[in-house]
Design an enzyme around this catalytic site. Sequence first.
Site, PDB file in Angstrom:
ATOM      1  N   TYR B 108     -46.668 -32.813  -4.401  1.00  0.00           N
ATOM      2  CA  TYR B 108     -48.130 -32.786  -4.511  1.00  0.00           C
ATOM      3  C   TYR B 108     -48.605 -34.146  -4.991  1.00  0.00           C
ATOM      4  O   TYR B 108     -48.017 -34.735  -5.902  1.00  0.00           O
ATOM      5  CB  TYR B 108     -48.550 -31.713  -5.520  1.00  0.00           C
ATOM      6  N   GLU B 196     -56.561 -35.073  -1.652  1.00  0.00           N
ATOM      7  CA  GLU B 196     -55.425 -34.236  -2.045  1.00  0.00           C
ATOM      8  C   GLU B 196     -54.435 -34.054  -0.905  1.00  0.00           C
ATOM      9  O   GLU B 196     -54.831 -33.652   0.198  1.00  0.00           O
ATOM     10  CB  GLU B 196     -55.965 -32.858  -2.489  1.00  0.00           C
TER      11      GLU B 196
END
Lengths: 290, 388
Positions: B108, B196
């Site tokens: 991530y 993101e």
Amino acid sequence: MILVDKRTRVVVPGITGREGAFHAARCKDYGTTVVGGVTPGKGGTTHEGFPVWNTVAEAVATEGATCALIFVPPAAAADAIMEAAAAGVPLVVCITEGIPVADMVRAKEFLSRTTSRLVGPNCPGLITPGQAKVGIMPGHIHREGHVGVVSRSGTLTYEVVHQLTTRGIGQSTCVGIGGDPVTGTSFVDVLRLFNDDPETHAIMLIGEIGGSAEEEAAAFIRAHVRKPVVAFIAGQTAPPGRRMGHAGAIIAGGRGTAAEKMRALEAAGARLVPSPADMGKQVAATLGTA
Amino acid sequence: MKIHEYQAKALLREFGVAVPRGDVADSPERAHEIARALGGRVVVKAQVHAGGRGKAGGIQLAESPAAAEAAAKQLLGMRLRTPQTPPEGIEVRRVLVEEASPVRAELYLAVTLDRARSTEVVMASQAGGMEIEEVAARSPEKILREWAHPALGLQPFQARRLAFGLGLAGEQQKAGGTLAQNLFACYRAKDCSLAELNPLVVTTDGRVLALDAKLTFDDNALFRHPDVTALRDVHEELPLDVEASRYGLNYIKLDGSVGCMVNGAGLAMATMDIVQLAGGEPANFLDVGGGASPEQIENAFRILSSDPSVKAVFINVFGGILRCDRLAAGVIAAVRKLGLKLPVVVRMEGTNVELGRKMLAESGLALTTATDMGDGAQKVVELARAAR
């Protein structure tokens, strides 16, 4: 009283705009010393009776301005904030709504290398009743007194002030810190000033969803504040992930909810008001028992 | 403002962030062509502005161009329902066809604003593919953070720390560090509010790739990014929201039956709260702004009334800049023009309130007036209940 009083000398960057001219006149009507305005390229002229300079520095040099009240449009507002700080104005108040966040990140860094304090942006400004009004709030609803009001909102602040004034409770100073994600002055900054101000006997804090400014305020209240604090948090019914009007009013990733903030403030000893109709009543009760 | 995954990936590619090869299709035939050009296994991904697509069946693996065509045929035109969409779902109008990437590790990486520090934070975690909020709640130690300098940005040593923290080594560490810096550069250059990559993956052949990408932008900065503004897809927004934004109104549709019209965001939220405290449910958030004109009030009133779930309307205004007489004029004009099909409760206070009240009283319209917020909320909730 904090930040503004009868000695405050206000210069208004953006005075030749519609809002700037209108509110400069309203501040003056209230009794605030408005020395004039700034619009680059219009220096040497007068606008609706106010002298206009090209730069804030000239207003400081000729009139000893101690406060800049900014109405510059969003694209140029961060620049106007930095100009006022660079000119050595101790208090910079920015009313402008819609400034890009990235501009404020840079402007705040710039300010940290100066001695200026910024209030806002995206705020109604501040008022010390009977002394000076530096902002867009309706002056006549206020009354001199001893309750310090600090808020992220505009009209909701007018609502609480109205509730206080109609009960005969006056205010020491009311500060709108603004609804943006990046602001110059925080709840903690204002709480510290109210806590040290002998004229302020109680504090009304109005928060809203988004960010963690209320949680930081709670930690400060618990550690330092020795005066009663009454608090209301707007957005108890706001859905997550949606921006509620203010750029900073958003529950993101499950954080920044009203419930969380209310818990933190209550645990810190603040008296929480569940209904916005009862803010004035709660302050009255608190003062009566304090 | 949100954009689609395929748009985000195209933008990220410009900034040197590695993404899988692929292209967007609005027909099954086009999906077939793209799959054939890519060769091998492909992934067909529904393009909607909502997460949770995988579990909802919006992402399909296809072994051949014919299978990609079949997957596209099934997805295009369907209403995808995920926990993040409205209950009726969002219509899929495009699919992204990409090479399938054999994954060794799911990571991530994201950039967003840290409000408490007034600067950007870059977050990285080895727990990729999960909701980051869940990771943050359960095991916060698994999230690494590097804060950018407000003026100088993200430094190479910070990007290296993130890459090492992600468990990357050798060439992948270098690639990961560069990718983090490029992602940050995109965030700053385009005035993002969130960038993101979830997941960011390491493939079995050692590449570091953004398998999914989400970019959202600061609405206040769109004026200086016409290229980003052009990516807006109004089909992804609710029609009433789009109409309200056209008139400069802040409107958000909610589930209740009490329509709210308020000036100022804080007071608007507080009004929703007091409606609920009175036992009702707000149908919307609506901020007409500090200096609303009679036209804006009329538009706001029309938008409110056109929501079929609204059974009663609560107008709550504290007049500062917006004077009560002007509000009253706007309300009277709107009701005369649009008709009074719903019960309306008006509470106003502030500048010129006596004149405003007099105008409403003399208008002959069957408006209910309230003495304060609490009184108004009680009255409007009773009216909404009676109308059901």
